[in-house]
Design a protein around this motif. Structure first.
Motif, PDB file in Angstrom:
ATOM      1  N   ASP A  23      81.320  83.386  37.481  1.00 14.58           N
ATOM      2  CA  ASP A  23      80.025  83.946  37.817  1.00 14.58           C
ATOM      3  C   ASP A  23      79.699  85.230  37.064  1.00 14.58           C
ATOM      4  OD1 ASP A  23      80.636  82.852  41.111  1.00 14.58           O
ATOM      5  OD2 ASP A  23      79.065  82.074  39.806  1.00 14.58           O
ATOM      6  N   GLN A  47      83.831  83.629  42.306  1.00 13.40           N
ATOM      7  CA  GLN A  47      83.955  83.530  43.757  1.00 13.40           C
ATOM      8  C   GLN A  47      84.651  82.217  44.097  1.00 13.40           C
ATOM      9  OE1 GLN A  47      82.766  85.942  46.220  1.00 13.40           O
ATOM     10  NE2 GLN A  47      84.292  84.726  47.294  1.00 13.40           N
ATOM     11  N   VAL A  52      87.776  86.671  45.483  1.00 13.71           N
ATOM     12  CA  VAL A  52      87.352  86.742  44.080  1.00 13.71           C
ATOM     13  C   VAL A  52      88.565  86.562  43.177  1.00 13.71           C
ATOM     14  CG1 VAL A  52      86.306  88.175  42.283  1.00 13.71           C
ATOM     15  CG2 VAL A  52      85.355  88.195  44.591  1.00 13.71           C
ATOM     16  N   LYS A 136      84.156  89.961  47.714  1.00 12.03           N
ATOM     17  CA  LYS A 136      83.146  88.953  47.424  1.00 12.03           C
ATOM     18  C   LYS A 136      82.420  89.422  46.168  1.00 12.03           C
ATOM     19  CE  LYS A 136      82.392  87.470  52.213  1.00 12.03           C
ATOM     20  NZ  LYS A 136      83.780  87.433  52.441  1.00 12.03           N
ATOM     21  N   LEU A 137      81.878  88.510  45.387  1.00 20.33           N
ATOM     22  CA  LEU A 137      81.221  88.886  44.126  1.00 20.33           C
ATOM     23  C   LEU A 137      80.182  89.993  44.288  1.00 20.33           C
ATOM     24  CD1 LEU A 137      80.843  85.661  41.995  1.00 20.33           C
ATOM     25  CD2 LEU A 137      82.286  87.630  41.567  1.00 20.33           C
TER      26      LEU A 137
END
Length: 178
Positions: A23, A47, A52, A136-137
């Motif tokens: 991502d 993700q 991650v 988390k991203l």
């Protein structure tokens, strides 16, 4: 098998099995007191349902383990601290939105930006993915990704922040998926 080894192997399996979709590509640069230097490659943050995955594609680092962290500010510029210029100090400290106030394991209750140590092979290449299970991203947006000169003991003892020492490479996370 130890938990850090399980996390490393799990991250590799996720990347290779296609469970984690790439991502964010973070361009990494060598840093020193004079500023941001040449590109040394990139780290792709993906993700997964486990957290991650950071997949490095880096060259030109010294062999061994290196402290690897998400830092608070989106800057890799040097800054002055106590009369000395410090490489990439513009990135601030380890990302700590929960105000833990201490360094710890990536799966523990320390800084949220504490990542598994980055392994660099004898040829100076880092390509082994690591997993940050608490991130988390979107946590990465507007932050910096940092590589330190030395390893990381996931503690503030006997040296603060894992004992990784000086900042040798840095990349700014420009955006994260919403």
């Amino acid at each position: 098998m130890s938990l850090p080894r399980q996390l490393l192997l799990g991250a590799a399996a996720l990347s290779l099995a296609g469970f984690a979709q790439a991502d964010i590509a973070i361009e990494m640069h060598a840093v020193d007191k004079s500023g941001v230097g040449k590109t040394i490659g990139k780290v792709v943050a993906s993700q997964s349902r486990y957290g991650v995955v950071f997949t490095p594609m880096l060259k030109g680092l010294s062999p061994g383990l290196h402290g690897f962290h998400v830092h608070t500010n989106p800057s890799c510029e040097p800054a002055e601290k106590e009369g000395k210029v410090v490489p990439a100090l513009g990135a601030g400290g380890h990302y700590d939105p929960e105000s833990a106030g201490r360094h710890g394991f990536p799966w523990g209750d320390g800084h949220l930006g504490d990542l598994p140590a980055l392994f660099v092979n004898d040829g100076g290449t880092a390509d082994s993915p690591v997993l940050a299970p608490r991130l988390k991203l979107p946590d990465l947006e507007g932050r910096a990704l940092m590589i330190h000169a030395g390893g990381d003991n996931y503690s503030d003892n006997p040296k603060p922040l894992g004992g990784g020492g000086s900042r040798v490479a840095c990349g700014v996370v420009k955006s994260a998926p919403k």
